[in-house]
Design a protein around this motif. Structure first.
Motif, short mmCIF file in Angstrom:
data_model
loop_
_atom_site.label_atom_id
_atom_site.label_comp_id
_atom_site.label_asym_id
_atom_site.label_seq_id
_atom_site.Cartn_x
_atom_site.Cartn_y
_atom_site.Cartn_z
N UNK A 156 -6.62 20.27 -7.75
CA UNK A 156 -8.80 20.25 -8.14
C UNK A 156 -8.95 19.74 -6.98
N UNK A 157 -10.37 20.39 -6.93
CA UNK A 157 -11.47 19.95 -5.27
C UNK A 157 -12.46 19.10 -6.53
N UNK A 158 -12.65 17.85 -5.23
CA UNK A 158 -13.34 16.81 -5.15
C UNK A 158 -14.26 16.68 -4.10
N UNK A 159 -15.63 17.66 -4.73
CA UNK A 159 -16.67 16.90 -3.18
C UNK A 159 -17.19 16.26 -3.49
N UNK A 160 -17.39 15.36 -2.35
CA UNK A 160 -17.07 14.51 -1.47
C UNK A 160 -18.69 13.71 -1.54
N UNK A 161 -19.42 13.01 -1.38
CA UNK A 161 -20.35 12.77 -0.82
C UNK A 161 -19.97 11.51 0.14
N UNK A 162 -19.87 11.21 1.25
CA UNK A 162 -19.47 9.76 1.84
C UNK A 162 -20.39 8.50 1.69
N UNK A 163 -19.90 7.52 1.71
CA UNK A 163 -21.20 6.32 1.51
C UNK A 163 -20.51 5.49 3.39
N UNK A 164 -19.28 5.34 2.85
CA UNK A 164 -18.29 4.93 4.26
C UNK A 164 -17.12 5.26 4.64
N UNK A 165 -16.43 4.72 5.90
CA UNK A 165 -14.66 5.05 5.98
C UNK A 165 -14.31 3.35 6.39
N UNK A 166 -12.97 4.32 6.61
CA UNK A 166 -12.37 2.91 7.35
C UNK A 166 -11.39 2.93 7.93
N UNK A 167 -11.28 3.38 9.43
CA UNK A 167 -10.36 3.75 10.82
C UNK A 167 -9.48 2.83 10.69
N UNK A 168 -8.52 2.63 10.61
CA UNK A 168 -7.05 1.48 11.53
C UNK A 168 -8.38 0.46 11.87
N UNK A 169 -8.41 -0.01 10.32
CA UNK A 169 -8.74 -1.21 10.10
C UNK A 169 -10.40 -1.39 10.51
N UNK A 170 -11.18 -0.18 10.60
CA UNK A 170 -12.73 -0.78 11.03
C UNK A 170 -13.26 0.33 10.49
N UNK A 171 -14.86 -1.07 9.39
CA UNK A 171 -15.02 -0.23 8.65
C UNK A 171 -16.53 0.27 9.46
N UNK A 172 -17.09 1.42 9.02
CA UNK A 172 -18.23 1.64 9.13
C UNK A 172 -18.82 2.38 8.29
N UNK A 173 -20.30 2.31 8.42
CA UNK A 173 -20.67 3.67 7.50
C UNK A 173 -20.87 4.95 7.30
N UNK A 174 -21.15 5.62 6.55
CA UNK A 174 -20.47 7.48 6.92
C UNK A 174 -21.34 7.84 6.33
N UNK A 175 -21.61 9.11 6.82
CA UNK A 175 -22.62 10.58 5.42
C UNK A 175 -21.76 11.78 5.64
N UNK A 176 -22.75 12.90 4.73
CA UNK A 176 -21.93 13.74 4.92
C UNK A 176 -21.62 14.04 3.73
N UNK A 177 -20.04 15.41 3.46
CA UNK A 177 -19.64 15.99 2.19
C UNK A 177 -18.03 16.20 2.93
N UNK A 178 -17.70 15.90 2.12
CA UNK A 178 -16.12 16.21 2.52
C UNK A 178 -15.76 16.83 1.11
N UNK A 179 -14.67 18.11 1.24
CA UNK A 179 -14.45 18.58 0.71
C UNK A 179 -12.91 18.30 0.03
N UNK A 180 -12.26 17.55 -0.32
CA UNK A 180 -10.39 17.00 -0.87
C UNK A 180 -10.11 18.01 -1.56
N UNK A 181 -8.83 18.51 -1.68
CA UNK A 181 -8.11 19.41 -3.02
C UNK A 181 -6.86 17.98 -3.11
N UNK A 182 -6.20 17.47 -4.49
CA UNK A 182 -5.38 17.24 -5.02
C UNK A 182 -4.42 17.82 -5.88
N UNK A 183 -3.15 18.20 -5.75
CA UNK A 183 -2.62 18.74 -6.66
C UNK A 183 -2.33 17.89 -7.80
N UNK A 184 -1.24 18.94 -8.88
CA UNK A 184 -0.97 18.53 -9.86
C UNK A 184 -0.34 19.60 -10.82
N UNK A 185 0.42 19.75 -9.84
CA UNK A 185 1.48 20.55 -10.07
C UNK A 185 2.32 20.42 -11.37
#
Length: 940
Positions: A124-153
């Motif tokens: 499945x493909x998930x088109x996700x509009x970003x609201x925020x991210x956490x990277x290495x314990x740093x939390x910050x707001x974010x914008x933009x779109x990511x296309x994510x794929x998840x396998x369901x085989x």
């Protein structure tokens, strides 16, 4: 001359948006090419505006248009600049480029799904509009779109994902590695980052498991969008329930825009016939739906305005439902303008309408100017409007001619053309009826075929077929350079097949829609449509079959790279000249009515045709000369687009090690021009036991992508070549042999070479079938054989002759040593320690100046003894920039460095090119764009 131009259908007064859109495109392209400073662009725009106002005040109207065009070019620059400036510091793309997000580290992404999960085979493909991210314990707001794929085989992963109950508007928190699309760093390879950016995506990523997704609620949703998205999913489910998978995949592409389920054979057949566009929702599909909604009579009448408005609401809802891709938006906009055009303009179907639609779309999204779908869509429609419609209208005027006050003279055209037009358009019955009612009777000598065809009631059918052929030819002619540039294909048979495909597409869309609607009432009634759909689908896919073996009905061509692509722009110059000639061509002389005042004065007011004839008319000879010039220029342009093969002798041995991600491919050009492709890369569809279980992460891939087609073949075409003398598969693993199948289909190949010929090996069987179908002989080699090509000695060092059972694994790889003068190059395939030990213990001279590192730098290969025996000055590792198998292993890299080898890596450096004249060896890389090192090698 200005008077003549003012009379032309292409004058700025008649087609203003043609010039405004051209100016806007020029400005966008200038910004993309030079990235001019904003202040300079604004200053230039202000000056242009002031100049235009000044010229208007002093009544220099001819120059005002030029100044205004410069203003719109400036606007194009500013719009493009503003679009680039949208990448703010909080955007996902900006965070990635500033290394806040790293492709090696997982990111906890919080966002909202902007569409429901898009189904694909086993994923499945998930088109996700970003609201925020956490990277290495740093939390910050974010914008933009990511296309994510998840396998369901499998069943378990499918259930885990289904339990999340994700939908449009769902807010999720997911742990994922985010990255940009993989860029295959070779000449000719497509840039998938540009594709993602044009579709609004910043980054992509693969989710390993549904357990890494947490649903955290629902965000605000648009009820109308929610309804349309759910309707689209219901349509896909209905298609799956009624039709078999092969047919369902085609129908889902045609009706919903989901092309993930397309059958590869269907895709290849349609590409061969240049009818793949039937799978892309565009003008054909929107037109069919509009025709059905309007009851087959799209002409606008005031008493049916309400019906037209309702139809347009349905069309735009459908366009939004399938994603508003550029071809869909263009088609829906064009139909909207076409339906309301008669109320607002003098002529609805014109170049001005096409240009207006392009202008509006580019003003909203300037990056579309580089989108192949946008370009193909508008060029095709422009070809119809500028070439097909004027020609069809002129043929109608010739065929329907009879003497009247407005058309007193017979058509001025060759007799054969006149007879042809009359056979299509002359209505003998109507003429006889008119003569019965007319006080003045006369006879006309018309083509005998006209009355015969009318008597048997086939004239209308023949006329429709000819007009469809003219339209198809105009589309083929207009899109030829873009097809050569983006798809490396020319298909003259497409002129015929596009007519057939268009009709069959209409049958498929309408019957499938009927099956779905009636299936909601009664499942059995809906299923009754299936046989009709299956037959239409079979005919569509196999329409190329009767012509497949005929020469030149469809063939692949090399494309131009770099500044040479200007040839594709120049192609449209003679095409524009042809459009002007069609516009100027008036074989039926039409006179204005004579008013009383003009009669007293002894003058006659004439239309544009008469004015041309009296003032600046072209003489017959001059007209013929210009038409001949146009045909010659057009033929020259076609020859330029079909690039002449570049196979000249250089006297040097050149090897290009291509970036094919996880896989091998090396293109060898011998001193006198012969070529050999050693492996062709390919997609690994599962983790095989020969790879290290470093990290079992599924690979992100879009449907329809093939390394052999899009990377390896495109590279060979970029060199101006359409022929490969030898293709050699070192062994039968997918990442080596799979891409060769595409190359054999795309190129003229003299011979295919393999080592062992394993049984029950799907990839090898597919390779053999492809070679057999294309008439390519297969030859097996083994240890001890020697060949010479263009003065280069080729020694086969491995493998030993096959023993039962026959295998073709890593240690069965073909190992070649190429010797040219004093330079030796060793291509080691995927051999591992066992094969390396056999080679080092055999006493064979393994010494080489350049080594293609065995098995992508795996820790199971490149032993100390093997490296000591080879003693390479340079070593090339064919592997992706970030291998999910952990290649190359750090210990192996250190081992080569400790032995003094200069290392290159295809995923990091792009194409690595080694060139030698037999005494010196030069190494260059694609990303470095220059020769890295040249060394004079001593004789041994």
């Amino acid at each position: 001359m200005s008077q003549v131009f003012a009379q032309s259908s292409f004058s700025p007064a008649r087609q203003p948006f043609l010039y405004l859109a051209a100016a806007l495109v020029a400005g966008i392209l200038i910004d993309q090419a030079v990235h001019a400073p904003q202040a300079s662009v604004i200053a230039f725009g202000v000056v242009s505006l002031v100049v235009s106002i000044t010229l208007w005040q002093i009544k220099k109207h001819a120059y005002v248009a030029v100044a205004l065009i410069m203003c719109f070019a400036t606007a194009g620059c500013l719009l493009s600049l503003a679009e680039r400036a949208k990448v703010t510091t909080g955007r996902l793309l900006s965070l990635y480029e500033s290394n806040v997000i790293n492709s090696d580290d997982p990111v906890e992404l919080t966002g909202k799904l902007v569409t429901p999960p898009e189904p694909a085979p086993g994923a499945y493909y998930l088109d996700t509009e970003a609201e925020g991210i956490r990277v290495r314990d740093d939390v910050m707001s974010a914008t933009g779109r990511a296309r994510l794929m998840i396998m369901s085989s499998d069943h378990q992963s499918e259930n885990e994902f289904a339990n999340l109950n994700l939908d449009y508007g769902s807010r999720i928190r997911v742990l994922v590695r985010l990255e940009r699309a993989h860029v295959y760093a070779n000449p000719g390879s497509p840039d998938f980052n540009e594709f993602l950016e044009r579709h609004g995506y910043d980054l992509k990523g693969v989710i390993k498991s549904a357990l890494l997704i947490e649903r955290i609620g629902d965000g605000p949703r648009n009820p109308a969008l929610a309804f349309l998205y759910q309707l689209r999913l219901r349509i896909m489910r209905a298609i799956d329930s009624i039709f078999k998978p092969k047919v369902a995949g085609t129908l889902k592409a045609m009706l919903t825009g989901n092309r993930f389920f397309l059958d590869p054979e269907t895709v290849e057949r349609l590409r061969e016939g240049s009818t793949f566009h039937t799978l892309v929702i565009a003008g054909l599909h929107i037109g069919i739906i509009a025709w059905a909604l309007l009851g087959g009579r799209p002409a606008l009448k005031r008493r049916r305005v309400a019906r037209v408005i309702l139809s347009l609401l349905v069309l735009w809802a459908y366009a939004i439902m399938v994603g508003l891709a550029p071809p869909v938006t263009r088609a829906t906009t064009m139909i909207s303008l076409g339906l309301f055009g008669p109320l607002l303009f003098r002529r609805s179907a014109s170049i001005n309408t096409v240009a207006l639609a392009a202008f509006a779309m580019l003003a909203l999204k300037p990056a579309l100017v580089a989108d192949p779908g946008f370009q193909l869509s508008f060029v095709a429609v422009a070809g119809i409007v500028a070439l097909a419609l004027p020609l069809a209208e002129t043929l109608r005027e010739i065929g329907e001619w009879r003497p009247t006050a407005h058309t007193p003279h017979p058509p001025s055209c060759p007799l054969l053309l006149c007879n042809f037009a009359e056979a299509l358009f002359w209505n003998e019955r109507a003429f006889i009826d008119e003569m019965r009612r007319s006080p003045i009777r006369y006879g006309l000598k018309k083509a005998g075929a006209a009355s015969t065809l009318g008597r048997f009631r086939v004239q209308r059918v023949l006329r429709g077929a000819v007009l469809l052929m003219i339209t198809s030819a105009a589309i083929q002619l207009a899109t030829l350079p873009l097809m050569a540039l983006y798809f490396n294909r020319v298909a003259p048979i497409g002129v015929l097949l596009n007519v057939i495909a268009g009709l069959l597409t209409g049958v498929l869309i309408l019957t499938t829609s009927g099956a779905i609607v009636l299936g909601l009432i009664n499942e059995w009634v809906g299923a009754a449509f299936a046989p009709f759909v299956n037959v239409a689908h079979y005919l569509l896919v196999n329409a190329i079959a009767p012509f497949a073996d005929l020469p030149l009905v469809t063939f692949r061509v090399a494309h131009y790279e770099g500044w040479h692509t200007i040839i594709y722009v120049l192609y449209f110059v003679p095409l524009a000249l042809l459009a002007v000639l069609l516009d100027r061509w008036a074989p039926v002389e039409q006179l204005h009515s004579v008013s009383p005042s003009s009669a007293v004065a002894g003058t006659d007011r004439t239309n544009k045709t008469e004015r041309r004839r009296k003032g600046v008319a072209w003489s017959g000879r001059l007209r013929f000369a210009r038409l001949l010039l146009c045909v010659i220029a057009l033929a020259s342009a076609v020859l330029a687009v079909v690039r002449v093969p570049s196979e000249r002798a250089t006297g040097k041995l050149t090897i290009h090690f291509l970036d094919v991600d996880q896989g091998d491919s090396a293109f060898v050009v011998f001193p006198h021009g012969k070529t050999m492709l050693v492996d062709g890369g390919g997609e690994i569809r599962h983790t095989s036991r020969e790879y290290e279980p470093n990290e079992e992460e599924p690979q992100y891939s879009e449907g329809g992508f093939s390394i052999g087609e899009s990377v390896v073949s495109r590279f060979i075409w970029s060199l101006g070549r359409t022929r490969v003398d030898y293709v050699l598969a070192t062994h039968a693993h997918a990442d080596h042999i799979s891409g060769l199948c595409d190359v054999i289909r795309n190129m003229s190949v003299s011979q295919a070479v393999i080592s062992h010929q394993p049984t029950a090996e799907p990839e090898y069987d597919r390779f053999v079938r492809t070679a057999y179908k294309r008439g390519v002989p297969l030859y097996a080699v083994s240890e001890g054989e020697h060949f010479e090509i263009d003065g280069v000695l080729i020694n086969v060092l491995w493998p030993k002759p096959a023993e039962t059972p026959v295998t073709s694994g890593n240690n069965d790889s073909v190992v070649l040593k190429l010797v040219y003068g004093t330079v030796a190059i060793l291509l080691a395939g995927d051999i591992e320690q066992a094969a390396e030990d056999s080679l080092t213990n055999s006493g064979i001279n393994l010494r080489a100046d350049l080594l293609k590192v065995p098995h992508h730098g795996s820790r199971t290969s490149s032993t100390e003894a093997f490296i000591k025996a080879v003693r390479p000055k340079y070593a090339v590792i064919s592997v992706g920039e970030r291998s999910r198998f952990g290649h190359p292993h750090p210990k192996i890299v250190d081992r080569y460095i400790s032995h003094g080898a200069r290392l290159f890596q295809t995923g990091r450096d792009g194409t690595v090119t080694a060139e030698t004249d037999g005494s010196a060896l030069a190494i260059s890389t694609y990303r470095n764009k220059a020769t890295v090192e040249t060394v004079q090698l001593p004789r041994p």
